[in-house]
Design an enzyme around this catalytic site. Structure first.
Site, PDB file in Angstrom:
ATOM      1  N   GLU A 174       0.829  -1.209   0.000  1.00 20.72           N
ATOM      2  CA  GLU A 174       0.000   0.000   0.000  1.00 20.72           C
ATOM      3  C   GLU A 174       0.858   1.251   0.000  1.00 20.72           C
ATOM      4  O   GLU A 174       2.051   1.199   0.255  1.00 20.72           O
ATOM      5  CB  GLU A 174      -0.936   0.023   1.215  1.00 20.72           C
ATOM      6  N   GLY A 316       6.494  -0.023   3.932  1.00 17.47           N
ATOM      7  CA  GLY A 316       5.248  -0.315   3.231  1.00 17.47           C
ATOM      8  C   GLY A 316       5.533  -0.674   1.784  1.00 17.47           C
ATOM      9  O   GLY A 316       6.560  -1.279   1.478  1.00 17.47           O
ATOM     10  N   GLU A 317       4.599  -0.315   0.902  1.00 16.06           N
ATOM     11  CA  GLU A 317       4.699  -0.572  -0.546  1.00 16.06           C
ATOM     12  C   GLU A 317       4.598  -2.052  -0.903  1.00 16.06           C
ATOM     13  O   GLU A 317       4.606  -2.399  -2.074  1.00 16.06           O
ATOM     14  CB  GLU A 317       6.016  -0.037  -1.140  1.00 16.06           C
ATOM     15  N   GLY A 318       4.561  -2.949   0.086  1.00 10.66           N
ATOM     16  CA  GLY A 318       4.645  -4.376  -0.202  1.00 10.66           C
ATOM     17  C   GLY A 318       6.064  -4.897  -0.206  1.00 10.66           C
ATOM     18  O   GLY A 318       6.303  -6.044  -0.615  1.00 10.66           O
TER      19      GLY A 318
END
Length: 350
Positions: A174, A316-318
């Site tokens: 995300e 984050g970001e995966g």
């Protein structure tokens, strides 16, 4: 929108073949348990897919982006404009998640769930906008219940497209300035915890900003207490557009018996909501890592999750979910390819 499009039929995994699966694992050319968490991971995958050959097919990283009204109060080191800038960075291939996906052969899709201003003139961003940022949760609900339902329906269509293409593993990341505030509020509401046990430093805020963030999340919980009668209502009051769509996508992926790889604090908050909606989702969740955000460990314990990695990540970001992919593939590969004692002509040590 029909009610049927918003309900998820998720089967619990069968444990009927556990003895067969465990025996296959134990008879590999190693002492029992010597591959540690990879063995329990292989068991989990085999429960989902069956005890024969395990497969990781077309693994895909989905990064959901959305903006948060609460960010205007300065709860992050960055302003909301950074969400837009980072989504553009994703589309242009310049973020950490792009680097890791290229290295690992992961397909990456970026979904605009509702950032303040859409990124234009750049290919590769999927438009699933629910609005231009959520309401500020300390002042008003984040969104309507209809918006939650719409987000779930969009997420289901997204997962269905990947399922039809043969994908059987989806990883969740995300992007959204202010989304640790939303995730902490969701965690406090669902787990009935003190806000101080849930709110952390997010992007690395100082103590003054942390105190303001804590106050605003407490105010949000007090403001919406009577309205939060179920998990979907919690999302409507406190959620982010990206958290809503992650929740719906996790439910849809579990419905299709896909492996669901959960990244850090925000993705785990979405998983918490998904499991609260349907407890059977838990069987399909693989938790990639334990992040530095203080509430994450509590959520993992609540979900009885043992994450694969602990690298001090808080991006984050995966990114953590991407880095866990080789371990998931290794679990499937040892199960499929490693010789048994009888195959190798070695005396068993079981």
């Amino acid at each position: 929108m029909s009610q049927s499009s918003l309900s998820f039929q998720i089967e619990p995994v069968s444990k009927a073949q556990d003895q067969v699966i465990q025996q296959k694992i134990d008879l590999k050319t190693k002492p029992p348990g010597a591959l540690g968490m990879l063995e329990s991971l292989a068991l989990q995958i085999a429960r989902i897919q069956g005890p024969q050959q395990l497969q990781i097919v077309k693994p895909t990283m989905l990064v959901f982006a959305g903006d948060h009204g609460i960010a205007a109060e300065g709860v992050s080191i960055a302003p909301s404009e950074v969400t837009h800038q980072m989504v553009q960075n994703f589309a242009e291939g310049g973020a950490a998640i792009n680097v890791f996906c290229r290295q690992l052969g992961l397909t990456l899709e970026v979904i605009d769930c509702g950032i303040l201003t859409p990124v234009e003139g750049v290919e590769g961003i999927i438009d699933q906008r629910l609005g231009a940022g959520t309401g500020a949760i300390h002042l008003e609900p984040a969104m309507s219940l209809d918006c939650v339902d719409k987000g779930f329906a969009m997420a289901r269509e997204l997962i269905e497209r990947h399922h039809q293409a043969g994908c059987n593993l989806v990883a969740f990341g995300e992007m959204g300035i202010g989304n640790t505030s939303s995730a902490a509020a969701i965690m406090a509401a669902i787990m009935q915890l003190e806000v101080a046990d849930c709110v952390g430093r997010g992007t690395g805020i100082n103590s003054e900003t942390l105190a303001r963030k804590l106050t605003l999340v407490e105010l949000a919980l007090l403001s919406h207490q009577s309205a939060m009668t179920g998990p979907k209502q919690v999302l409507a009051c406190l959620g982010g557009f990206e958290i809503v769509q992650m929740t719906g996508a996790m439910l849809a992926a579990a419905e299709r018996k896909m492996l669901v790889v959960v990244d850090g604090f925000i993705a785990t908050a979405a998983a918490l909501v998904a499991v609260t909606i349907n407890a059977n989702v838990r069987d399909y969740l693989i938790f990639a890592h334990r992040s530095e955000e203080q509430g994450h460990q509590r959520m993992l314990e609540h979900l009885q999750a043992k994450p694969l990695l602990s690298l001090g990540l808080r991006l984050g970001e995966g990114t953590g979910a991407a880095l866990a992919l080789p371990l998931i593939q290794a679990a499937a590969n040892f199960y499929n390819q490693m010789a048994s004692f009888s195959d190798a002509g070695i005396e068993a040590v079981v």
